[in-house]
Scaffold this active site. Structure first.
Site, PDB file in Angstrom:
ATOM      1  N   PHE A   1       0.840  -1.200   0.000  1.00  0.00           N
ATOM      2  CA  PHE A   1       0.000   0.000   0.000  1.00  0.00           C
ATOM      3  C   PHE A   1       0.867   1.239   0.000  1.00  0.00           C
ATOM      4  CE2 PHE A   1       0.816  -0.931   4.446  1.00  0.00           C
ATOM      5  CZ  PHE A   1       1.047   0.313   5.008  1.00  0.00           C
ATOM      6  N   CYS A   2       0.249   2.351  -0.425  1.00  0.00           N
ATOM      7  CA  CYS A   2       0.908   3.654  -0.404  1.00  0.00           C
ATOM      8  C   CYS A   2      -0.172   4.716  -0.277  1.00  0.00           C
ATOM      9  CB  CYS A   2       1.767   3.862  -1.651  1.00  0.00           C
ATOM     10  SG  CYS A   2       0.853   3.724  -3.197  1.00  0.00           S
ATOM     11  N   THR A   3       0.183   5.980  -0.402  1.00  0.00           N
ATOM     12  CA  THR A   3      -0.763   7.065  -0.116  1.00  0.00           C
ATOM     13  C   THR A   3      -1.978   7.028  -1.031  1.00  0.00           C
ATOM     14  OG1 THR A   3       1.099   8.432   0.586  1.00  0.00           O
ATOM     15  CG2 THR A   3      -1.004   9.548   0.222  1.00  0.00           C
TER      16      THR A   3
ATOM     17  N   ILE B   1      -4.159   4.576   0.760  1.00  0.00           N
ATOM     18  CA  ILE B   1      -4.595   4.913   2.112  1.00  0.00           C
ATOM     19  C   ILE B   1      -5.712   5.946   2.086  1.00  0.00           C
ATOM     20  CG2 ILE B   1      -3.848   5.835   4.355  1.00  0.00           C
ATOM     21  CD1 ILE B   1      -0.935   5.047   3.401  1.00  0.00           C
TER      22      ILE B   1
END
Length: 303
Positions: free
Chosen positions: A178-180, A207
């Site tokens: 996952f990332c922003t 996110i």
């Protein structure tokens, strides 16, 4: 509470642009005409960025981007703010819209399995799943998902070396990343697939979409999510968080950190006070002086 004045749109899209430089002037002109500010990156592999402005201006820019070659499927995430999140508009030409430095990585060829926010908790709580946070160390420091592995990278370009050094620890595991907003995972999942992994997953919309759609009572997110605008961090429901930026090192700091002896506005905080020279600090103090003078004149400082 007064109605939000600024619409924020975070976006990215991988496509083939034969001549990114030709796309820059009309895109910048449209943003300026619509009082839209922020940063957009153009490269042969696509477009990435976050912009903010009046609703009409944002809509015009998004319509323009959707009309670019291969961008009709553009998706974006929106938030709102009472204060302008950016001071000016920049459209920049880059080699990559998110820099990984791996010429063989191609998100247009294949990526990992997308996981909807509603399905994310079950995936990452499975004991056969390893969860990897692909963001930089200062982002992870203020919030991440429970049980996530922190590669402690200084930049996204460090991720491949980290993986090569640690990949044996993840043999036989399902990998969820996952990332922003999702863009880094487009490349990191392609990278792992090229490395021979079969079960690679990533959080669709990142996110930000998870925090927007998942009730706090059901959430596996802990802390705040760092964002690259003047909000600095957001929490559940994308509500602006308590963090500010140290303008000496661009790392997030809490209100109580301003009371620490190492803190000097615009110059240093407890995280960077020993990382810069006295010449650097002198330069930062002059910059802060110019900011104060610009504020006194009722102007924005753009230096």
């Amino acid at each position: 509470m007064p109605a939000a004045m600024y619409t924020i749109a975070a976006l990215y899209h991988f496509t083939r642009f034969d001549d990114p430089a030709a796309l820059k002037p009309p895109l910048l002109a449209l943003c300026e005409a619509g009082e839209v500010k922020g940063t957009l990156l153009l490269a042969r592999e696509g477009i990435n960025g976050t912009i903010a402005g009046p609703r009409a201006g944002i809509d015009a820019v998004l319509a323009h981007i959707r009309a670019l070659p291969g961008c009709e499927g553009l998706e974006w995430k929106e938030a709102s703010a009472l204060q302008p999140p950016f001071g000016r508009m920049k459209v920049r030409l880059k080699k990559e819209i998110v820099t990984m430095g791996q010429p063989d990585v191609d998100p247009l060829a294949r990526v990992g399995h997308y996981v909807e926010p509603a399905e994310w908790n079950a995936l990452i709580r499975d004991p056969d799943t390893v969860v990897i946070d692909t963001r930089n160390d200062y982002e992870v420091a203020i919030g991440t998902f429970e049980g996530a592995v922190d590669p402690q990278t200084k930049s996204f370009g460090d991720f491949p070396d980290w993986w090569q050094a640690h990949k044996d620890a993840f043999k036989g595991k399902r990998v969820a990343m996952f990332c922003t907003g999702g863009i880094r995972c487009e490349k990191s999942t392609n990278y792992l697939l090229n490395e021979g992994l079969n079960e690679v997953y990533h959080l669709k919309g990142g996110i930000l979409r998870y925090l927007e759609e998942t009730p706090e009572t059901d959430s596996t997110w802990q802390g705040e999510c760092f964002v690259f605008d003047n909000r600095v961090s957001v929490g559940h429901g994308l509500k602006e968080g308590p963090y500010a930026l140290c303008h000496g090192c661009r790392r997030p700091i809490l209100p109580e950190d301003r009371a620490r002896p190492e803190y000097e506005e615009g110059v240093s905080c407890h995280q960077c006070v020993d990382e810069t020279s006295e010449a650097d600090k002198t330069r930062f103090r002059e910059r802060q002086k110019q900011i104060r003078l610009a504020r006194a004149r009722g102007e924005d400082h753009l230096g």
